[in-house]
Write a protein that holds these residues in place. Sequence first.
Motif, mmCIF file in Angstrom:
data_model
loop_
_atom_site.group_PDB
_atom_site.id
_atom_site.type_symbol
_atom_site.label_atom_id
_atom_site.label_comp_id
_atom_site.label_asym_id
_atom_site.label_seq_id
_atom_site.Cartn_x
_atom_site.Cartn_y
_atom_site.Cartn_z
ATOM 1 N N PRO A 157 0.864 -1.249 0.039
ATOM 2 C CA PRO A 157 0.043 0.065 0.003
ATOM 3 C C PRO A 157 0.831 1.281 0.017
ATOM 4 N N TYR A 158 2.014 1.224 0.731
ATOM 5 C CA TYR A 158 2.685 2.567 0.694
ATOM 6 C C TYR A 158 3.405 2.651 -0.744
ATOM 7 N N SER A 159 3.956 1.825 -1.296
ATOM 8 C CA SER A 159 4.494 1.737 -2.562
ATOM 9 C C SER A 159 3.342 2.332 -3.669
ATOM 10 N N ALA A 160 2.136 1.763 -3.695
ATOM 11 C CA ALA A 160 1.404 2.118 -4.426
ATOM 12 C C ALA A 160 0.582 3.452 -4.323
ATOM 13 N N SER A 161 0.795 4.131 -2.966
ATOM 14 C CA SER A 161 0.192 5.152 -2.852
ATOM 15 C C SER A 161 1.402 6.280 -3.324
ATOM 16 N N LYS A 162 2.878 5.905 -3.205
ATOM 17 C CA LYS A 162 3.802 6.802 -3.925
ATOM 18 C C LYS A 162 3.641 6.642 -5.291
ATOM 19 N N ALA A 163 3.297 5.591 -6.059
ATOM 20 C CA ALA A 163 3.304 5.510 -7.404
ATOM 21 C C ALA A 163 2.142 6.300 -7.858
ATOM 22 N N SER A 164 1.142 6.193 -7.070
ATOM 23 C CA SER A 164 -0.069 7.222 -7.625
ATOM 24 C C SER A 164 0.356 8.769 -7.546
ATOM 25 N N SER A 165 1.133 9.084 -6.402
ATOM 26 C CA SER A 165 1.463 10.467 -6.337
ATOM 27 C C SER A 165 2.508 10.624 -7.432
ATOM 28 N N ASP A 166 3.230 9.827 -7.968
ATOM 29 C CA ASP A 166 4.266 10.297 -9.032
ATOM 30 C C ASP A 166 3.485 10.425 -10.145
ATOM 31 N N HIS A 167 2.353 9.578 -10.538
ATOM 32 C CA HIS A 167 1.662 9.700 -11.621
ATOM 33 C C HIS A 167 0.892 11.155 -11.593
ATOM 34 N N LEU A 168 0.506 11.546 -10.388
ATOM 35 C CA LEU A 168 -0.147 12.953 -10.499
ATOM 36 C C LEU A 168 0.656 14.069 -10.897
ATOM 37 N N VAL A 169 1.996 13.820 -10.212
ATOM 38 C CA VAL A 169 2.892 14.987 -10.715
ATOM 39 C C VAL A 169 3.280 14.804 -12.399
ATOM 40 N N ARG A 170 3.417 13.834 -12.849
ATOM 41 C CA ARG A 170 3.671 13.628 -14.228
ATOM 42 C C ARG A 170 2.369 14.449 -15.060
ATOM 43 N N ALA A 171 1.358 13.835 -14.661
ATOM 44 C CA ALA A 171 0.132 14.331 -15.281
ATOM 45 C C ALA A 171 -0.024 16.027 -15.433
ATOM 46 N N TRP A 172 0.352 16.604 -13.972
ATOM 47 C CA TRP A 172 0.227 18.028 -13.700
ATOM 48 C C TRP A 172 0.903 18.760 -14.690
ATOM 49 N N GLN A 173 2.372 18.061 -14.735
ATOM 50 C CA GLN A 173 3.257 18.769 -15.780
ATOM 51 C C GLN A 173 2.750 18.484 -17.265
ATOM 52 N N HIS A 174 2.358 17.499 -17.641
ATOM 53 C CA HIS A 174 1.909 17.191 -19.063
ATOM 54 C C HIS A 174 0.765 17.825 -19.388
ATOM 55 N N THR A 175 -0.286 18.086 -18.492
ATOM 56 C CA THR A 175 -1.627 18.673 -18.717
ATOM 57 C C THR A 175 -1.611 20.047 -18.557
ATOM 58 N N TYR A 176 -0.936 20.435 -17.286
ATOM 59 C CA TYR A 176 -1.226 21.927 -16.974
ATOM 60 C C TYR A 176 -0.002 22.729 -17.107
ATOM 61 N N ASN A 177 1.150 21.993 -17.602
ATOM 62 C CA ASN A 177 2.477 22.565 -17.897
ATOM 63 C C ASN A 177 3.200 23.113 -16.502
ATOM 64 N N LEU A 178 2.810 22.427 -15.504
ATOM 65 C CA LEU A 178 3.668 22.880 -14.102
ATOM 66 C C LEU A 178 4.869 22.277 -14.248
ATOM 67 N N PRO A 179 5.721 23.169 -14.087
ATOM 68 C CA PRO A 179 7.314 22.555 -14.357
ATOM 69 C C PRO A 179 7.774 21.813 -13.012
ATOM 70 N N THR A 180 7.516 20.438 -13.308
ATOM 71 C CA THR A 180 7.737 19.567 -12.367
ATOM 72 C C THR A 180 9.123 18.622 -12.659
ATOM 73 N N VAL A 181 9.710 18.322 -11.612
ATOM 74 C CA VAL A 181 10.943 17.113 -11.873
ATOM 75 C C VAL A 181 10.686 16.389 -10.683
ATOM 76 N N LEU A 182 10.963 14.920 -10.857
ATOM 77 C CA LEU A 182 10.830 13.752 -10.306
ATOM 78 C C LEU A 182 12.004 13.236 -9.555
ATOM 79 N N SER A 183 12.306 12.653 -8.365
ATOM 80 C CA SER A 183 13.414 11.775 -8.047
ATOM 81 C C SER A 183 12.863 10.633 -7.306
ATOM 82 N N ASN A 184 13.434 9.493 -7.647
ATOM 83 C CA ASN A 184 13.094 8.264 -6.895
ATOM 84 C C ASN A 184 14.618 7.873 -6.206
ATOM 85 N N CYS A 185 14.198 7.522 -4.767
ATOM 86 C CA CYS A 185 15.395 6.939 -4.085
ATOM 87 C C CYS A 185 15.536 5.878 -3.497
ATOM 88 N N SER A 186 16.777 5.119 -3.129
ATOM 89 C CA SER A 186 16.931 4.023 -2.312
ATOM 90 C C SER A 186 16.764 4.389 -0.867
#
Length: 359
Positions: A157-186
């Motif tokens: 459930p944790y990783s699914a919730s983070k994956a969902s938030s990642d997809h939201l960030v991608r969508a806000w950049q693609h759809t609304y042109n919000l300038p986003t950058v994303l990082s995934n850490c170990s």
Amino acid sequence: MKILVTGGAGFIGSALIRHLIRETEHEVVNIDALTYAANPDALEKAADDHRYAFEHVNIRNGEALRRVLVKHQPDGIIHLAAESHVDRSIDGPDDFIQTNIVGTFNLLDAARAYYESLDSARRARFRFHHVSTDEVYGSLGDEGLFTEETPYAPNSPYSASKASSDHLVRAWQHTYNLPTVLSNCSNNYGPWQFPEKLIPLMILNALRGRPLPVYGDGQNVRDWLYVEDHARALHQVFEQGRIGERYNIGGRNEATNLDLVHTLCATLDELAPNPDLGAREQLITFVEDRKGHDRRYAIDATKMADELGWQPRETLETGLQRTVQWYLDNPGWAESIRDAGYDGQRLGLAGNAHAANTR
């Protein structure tokens, strides 16, 4: 530049703020809900700097987020606020959905409205950096590494919730042109980490002569990243990362959980010998495995090195030495955690006391 950091009283967020105040001239606005794992003391001297401001705000509150943005007028956002303990997500996923998904939506929605209110010059330098986890990629076999192109396959459930938030960030950049950058850490480790996590729990239990609980057969593999190395990387991604891109941040320090615990035992035996205990590896105890426990994570951080010139400074050995020494030098911190009600119990899985999370 003024940077708004969400979750800045947490483990990674506080390390980032310490770095920004110590190494840059930026102003920092920290918004944090101050949940159980937050610790304002971890901000150390940064909290006394005139460039630092704090807002006690939960990202679930969209109206409060909009108020903070209008009040402080930041030039960018680094979003770390999240529920992050896998065991807790298994037993109670609701908080993870509300904070990690709905909270991220609230922040994106507020950031979009704020961004659209800026003039062209301020828009040109604004960016929204979303900080995520390698767990969104699922589990690796014995070989291979997670790259920025690895398909998502979250298993908790944790990783699914983070994956969902990642997809939201991608969508806000693609759809609304919000300038986003994303990082995934170990997996991060280092000073000030709440002791529900593997490394601080092992250190504190070993110092007290208590059992060192290891899930399953102990052969689950994680890539370990010293938190100050991660803070440097986050700063670089925020300032230099390309809009719309993702950057994997890893320590290049793979170890099985069992090998890691053996290393911690040997380090403690060297730095804090206790003749009454003898070799602390005798305290290792195998406990029932976690549900859906991913077998191996490992990150390919080539993009970070090639594009941004970032490399981790700490090896696992040097990072663990620094971490263990910090806990030895700060015994009052652990005592304050115990006084607040946490004494090493396994959180999130009722009935299985004293087992450690590997995140």
